[in-house]
Design an enzyme around this catalytic site. Structure first.
Site, PDB file in Angstrom:
ATOM      1  CE  LYS A  84      -4.687  -0.016   2.231  1.00  0.00           C
ATOM      2  NZ  LYS A  84      -4.940   0.797   3.755  1.00  0.00           N
TER       3      LYS A  84
HETATM    4  C1  E4P Z   1      -8.323   1.373   3.398  1.00  0.00           C
HETATM    5  O1  E4P Z   1      -7.299   0.433   3.182  1.00  0.00           O
HETATM    6  C2  E4P Z   1      -8.210   1.996   4.843  1.00  0.00           C
HETATM    7  O2  E4P Z   1      -7.141   0.509   5.530  1.00  0.00           O
HETATM    8  C3  E4P Z   1      -9.587   2.007   5.506  1.00  0.00           C
HETATM    9  O3  E4P Z   1     -10.840   1.559   4.715  1.00  0.00           O
HETATM   10  C4  E4P Z   1      -9.209   3.181   6.363  1.00  0.00           C
HETATM   11  O4  E4P Z   1     -11.071   3.779   6.875  1.00  0.00           O
HETATM   12  P1  E4P Z   1     -10.855   4.837   7.881  1.00  0.00           P
HETATM   13  O5  E4P Z   1     -10.825   6.229   6.864  1.00  0.00           O
HETATM   14  O6  E4P Z   1     -11.899   3.890   8.379  1.00  0.00           O
HETATM   15  O7  E4P Z   1      -9.616   4.705   8.510  1.00  0.00           O
END
Ligand code: E4P
Length: 217
Positions: A84
């Site tokens: 990521k």
């Molecule tokens: C996606 O890969 C992220 O880990 C995640 O969806 C972030 O979400 P949040 O806004 O609830 O932290």
């Protein structure tokens, strides 16, 4: 639409895996911190032993060289690991190098169509628009997902898959499916909410009560 679990909690992943509907997992540094774990390699190792599918793990470096080095390391842990990388000039540079080296990437913290287009052009395997965080500031997160899906479909060269991320409630999942997202990555709590319906519960109780009544004679 496929469903990934958005968590670094091993128990949740184990429970969800039993349902046979989870095809991947996404983690991020905040999800790791929530579990009080900083041993990313161990966590990813545990997850890959439970789920046979793409597992996203995020880099922490902010320069292209550091991102590439971290990504090389992370991707060596398992063929299922996806690296990521947040949107930035450095991130795009890293993604394009990693793409040429055959390393899978997930463009994260994506909040605009332009960012998604650049991620696809750099060769990201996945792009992750953050729906809930856009909704939080009064913008329509799911409209962005729909727009990205539509634009990507217009061009043969755009092969990145769209992950609807930052999902907050079951309606987001429905909307992600309607928008044509390839994947929704959902917290465990939302996954459980997707299963529930009051009429199903009432129906099960009614069937059981009727059966008891007739069985007793
Ligand atoms: C996606 O890969 C992220 O880990 C995640 O969806 C972030 O979400 P949040 O806004 O609830 O932290």
């Amino acid at each position: 639409m496929r469903i990934f679990l958005d968590t670094a909690n091993i128990d949740e992943i184990r429970q969800a895996a039993k349902l046979g509907i989870i095809s991947g997992v996404t983690t991020n540094p905040s999800l790791m911190a929530r579990e009080n774990r900083c041993d990313l390699r161990d966590v990813i190792g545990e997850i890959t032993s439970i789920i046979d599918g793409p597992i996203s793990a995020e880099v922490l470096s902010s320069d292209p060289g550091g991102m590439i080095e971290e990504a090389q390391q992370i991707s060596s842990w398992s063929p299922n690991v996806v690296v990521k990388i947040p949107v930035s000039a450095a991130g795009l540079e890293a993604i394009s190098v990693l793409c040429r080296r055959g390393i899978k990437t997930n463009l994260t913290l994506c909040f605009s169509l332009n960012q998604a287009i650049l991620g696809a052009l750099a060769g990201a395997t996945y792009v992750s628009p953050f729906v809930g965080r856009l909704d939080d500031i009064g913008q329509d997160g799911m409209a962005l997902v729909a727009e990205i899906v539509k634009v990507f479909k217009q061009y043969d060269g755009f092969s990145s898959q769209v992950i609807a991320a930052s999902i907050r409630h079951p309606l987001h999942c429905v909307a992600a499916a309607r928008a044509g997202a390839h994947i929704a990555t959902v917290p465990y709590r939302v996954l459980m909410q997707m299963i529930d319906h009051p009429l199903t519960e009432r129906g099960i109780s009614l069937f059981a009560a009727d059966w008891q009544r007739i069985a007793r004679g």
